[in-house]
Design an enzyme around this catalytic site. Structure first.
Site, PDB file in Angstrom:
ATOM      1  N   ASN A  20      18.335 -21.704 -43.711  1.00  0.00           N
ATOM      2  CA  ASN A  20      18.792 -20.341 -43.416  1.00  0.00           C
ATOM      3  C   ASN A  20      19.619 -20.415 -42.139  1.00  0.00           C
ATOM      4  O   ASN A  20      19.085 -20.533 -41.037  1.00  0.00           O
ATOM      5  CB  ASN A  20      17.573 -19.432 -43.238  1.00  0.00           C
ATOM      6  CG  ASN A  20      17.961 -17.995 -42.977  1.00  0.00           C
ATOM      7  OD1 ASN A  20      19.142 -17.678 -42.792  1.00  0.00           O
ATOM      8  ND2 ASN A  20      16.974 -17.119 -42.954  1.00  0.00           N
ATOM      9  N   ARG A  80      19.898 -19.722 -48.041  1.00  0.00           N
ATOM     10  CA  ARG A  80      19.897 -18.271 -48.062  1.00  0.00           C
ATOM     11  C   ARG A  80      21.320 -17.763 -47.851  1.00  0.00           C
ATOM     12  O   ARG A  80      21.994 -18.161 -46.891  1.00  0.00           O
ATOM     13  CB  ARG A  80      19.010 -17.733 -46.950  1.00  0.00           C
ATOM     14  CG  ARG A  80      19.063 -16.241 -46.905  1.00  0.00           C
ATOM     15  CD  ARG A  80      18.464 -15.705 -45.653  1.00  0.00           C
ATOM     16  NE  ARG A  80      18.522 -14.256 -45.690  1.00  0.00           N
ATOM     17  CZ  ARG A  80      18.512 -13.492 -44.618  1.00  0.00           C
ATOM     18  NH1 ARG A  80      18.434 -14.045 -43.428  1.00  0.00           N
ATOM     19  NH2 ARG A  80      18.567 -12.203 -44.725  1.00  0.00           N
ATOM     20  N   HIS A  94      17.755  -7.911 -48.494  1.00  0.00           N
ATOM     21  CA  HIS A  94      16.329  -8.285 -48.487  1.00  0.00           C
ATOM     22  C   HIS A  94      15.798  -8.500 -49.909  1.00  0.00           C
ATOM     23  O   HIS A  94      14.595  -8.424 -50.157  1.00  0.00           O
ATOM     24  CB  HIS A  94      15.442  -7.214 -47.808  1.00  0.00           C
ATOM     25  CG  HIS A  94      15.573  -7.160 -46.316  1.00  0.00           C
ATOM     26  ND1 HIS A  94      15.629  -5.973 -45.615  1.00  0.00           N
ATOM     27  CD2 HIS A  94      15.670  -8.136 -45.389  1.00  0.00           C
ATOM     28  CE1 HIS A  94      15.739  -6.219 -44.322  1.00  0.00           C
ATOM     29  NE2 HIS A  94      15.775  -7.537 -44.155  1.00  0.00           N
ATOM     30  N   ARG A 109      20.036  -2.383 -35.002  1.00  0.00           N
ATOM     31  CA  ARG A 109      21.017  -1.688 -35.841  1.00  0.00           C
ATOM     32  C   ARG A 109      20.649  -0.216 -35.988  1.00  0.00           C
ATOM     33  O   ARG A 109      19.470   0.121 -36.107  1.00  0.00           O
ATOM     34  CB  ARG A 109      21.077  -2.329 -37.229  1.00  0.00           C
ATOM     35  CG  ARG A 109      21.867  -3.622 -37.256  1.00  0.00           C
ATOM     36  CD  ARG A 109      21.818  -4.276 -38.618  1.00  0.00           C
ATOM     37  NE  ARG A 109      21.103  -5.543 -38.555  1.00  0.00           N
ATOM     38  CZ  ARG A 109      20.584  -6.171 -39.605  1.00  0.00           C
ATOM     39  NH1 ARG A 109      20.702  -5.673 -40.799  1.00  0.00           N
ATOM     40  NH2 ARG A 109      19.957  -7.313 -39.441  1.00  0.00           N
ATOM     41  N   GLU A 122      10.205 -15.439 -48.078  1.00  0.00           N
ATOM     42  CA  GLU A 122      11.523 -15.643 -48.677  1.00  0.00           C
ATOM     43  C   GLU A 122      11.819 -17.120 -48.891  1.00  0.00           C
ATOM     44  O   GLU A 122      12.448 -17.502 -49.870  1.00  0.00           O
ATOM     45  CB  GLU A 122      12.591 -15.000 -47.780  1.00  0.00           C
ATOM     46  CG  GLU A 122      12.515 -13.481 -47.803  1.00  0.00           C
ATOM     47  CD  GLU A 122      13.091 -12.823 -46.562  1.00  0.00           C
ATOM     48  OE1 GLU A 122      12.458 -12.934 -45.486  1.00  0.00           O
ATOM     49  OE2 GLU A 122      14.148 -12.202 -46.656  1.00  0.00           O
TER      50      GLU A 122
END
Ligand code: ADP
Length: 391
Positions: free
Chosen positions: A9, A84, A173, A234, A377
């Site tokens: 990732n 990813r 996600h 964010r 994940e």
């Protein structure tokens, strides 16, 4: 020795790695985190069957090269690499083997995620360079949401923006939602394609998703991962009119405002203290109103989003919390559900504090089911890599 799979990732200043045996993707044998790459204080920390740390100036390529060199005993039977990728656009409905053609296609998608995809692609290129001849697989955060119907993915803007510029909602996600919905089905002993779920993935990035009969039918994130919930740094949803107002009033450029919305907003911006939930909970407990303001706003917005998503489902089998905040903060879970006032959730205080019983349940029996299911994940990426490479 068993064959192994490396999960990569690659982010803007970090690389996360996880090495799995092909015979057991439940837990990695080695994990690595390289942080602050290309800047001051760069470091690489490796844990598991091999452990070491290294603190010296390094970029992404050097961090990966150091990992490969130090862990070479464990990488001799490396069979494939899973990556990813944040954005797969509409071209990638599922995980895919990287070829020269798919890499060219992925380059085109990068315009949709200029903050993320170029770094993910760099990870793929570095692996092809440093570990040649191994198959690479891309696993996308967006692909699970490709089942969203047009009414959920279209914006109310001129339709040719979608046709010409791919302006639509994609959702992110997805790898986490795929894992958590499968794990929820397993724990409830129900077929996944039978379940209606509302899942809140609350980490540094936060989003929520409505799942109808195992498929994503709506998500809070949009064209980019900026839409939706308030996140660590964010903003989540804003009125786009705010941009013009701030350009005019503060003299900021569009680029400065986008940086502010991506990096200096959310929990950090609202509190002026931190983007980190644990830190904010401590400051709130110490009586700081700025921390309380940020957390109250965060919880209110999550509840509003979850309630809106639930309008997609004729009935909801469970509300599921995941991600660093969702998995660990009993207080935030309680406050979110208390803000969702038209449903009478009743949490079991002890189970909530314990982050769930063996099935993940935190609600009282006989009341709307609320679960805590830790996401994974990397495991999902390892499993997709196994499947696609036929190992
Ligand atoms: P990422 O999105 O980077 O994978 P994580 O899913 O690890 O991030 O979530 C990080 C967030 O989880 C941080 O805000 C952190 O403070 C929060 N978190 C982790 N543990 C706890 C805890 N025990 N209580 C409250 N928040 C927590």
């Amino acid at each position: 020795m068993d064959q192994s799979i490396l999960v990569v990732n690659c982010g803007s200043s970090s690389v996360k790695l996880a090495l799995y045996r092909t015979t057991d993707t439940a837990a990695p044998i080695i994990t690595a985190l390289a942080e602050r790459l290309g800047g001051e204080g760069a470091r690489l920390r490796v844990e598991g069957e091999k452990s070491f740390s290294c603190e010296e100036a390094m970029d992404h390529s050097q961090a990966l090269a150091t990992f490969i060199e130090e862990c070479q005993d464990y990488l001799q039977d490396l069979a494939a690499i899973g990556h990813r990728l944040v954005h797969g656009g509409e071209a990638f409905h599922e995980s895919t083997l990287i070829t020269d053609d798919s890499l060219a296609e992925l380059e085109k998608v990068s315009v949709l995620a200029p903050l993320h995809n170029p770094m993910n692609l760099m990870g793929i290129r570095l692996c092809r360079e440093l570990l040649p001849d191994l198959p690479n697989v891309a696993v996308f955060d967006t692909s699970f949401h490709q089942t969203m119907p047009a009414q959920a993915y279209l914006y109310g803007v001129p339709y040719d923006w979608y046709e010409t510029h791919q302006v639509r909602r994609y959702g992110f996600h997805g790898t986490s939602y795929r894992y958590v919905s499968a794990e929820t089905a397993r724990r409830l002993n129900r077929p996944a394609d039978d379940l209606n779920l509302i899942i809140a993935h609350l980490g540094n990035g936060c989003s929520a998703c409505a799942i109808r009969q195992g498929q994503s039918v709506d998500s809070s994130m949009g064209l980019t991962p900026l839409e939706g919930l308030i996140m660590g740094t964010r903003s989540g949803d804003i009125d786009p009119g705010l941009l013009e107002h701030m350009m005019r009033e503060s003299g900021s450029s569009m680029a400065e405002l986008m940086t502010a919305l991506n990096r200096n907003s959310g929990l950090l911006g609202l509190s002026g203290i931190s983007n980190d939930m644990r830190t904010l909970l401590q400051h709130e407990a110490a009586g700081e109103p700025a921390a309380k303001r940020a957390l109250d706003t965060f919880c209110f917005r999550v509840a509003r989003q979850l309630a809106a998503l639930s309008s997609n489902l004729s009935s909801t089998d469970a509300v599921v919390f995941t991600g660093g905040i969702g998995e660990n903060s009993a207080d935030i879970r309680r406050r979110i559900l208390a803000n969702w006032r038209n449903i009478q959730f009743r949490l079991n205080t002890a189970l909530n504090q314990a982050n769930g019983d063996e099935s993940g349940r935190i609600s009282e029996t006989g009341t709307p089911l609320v679960l805590v299911i830790p996401t994974d994940e990397e495991q999902m990426i390892a499993q997709d890599t196994l499947k696609i490479t036929g190992l």
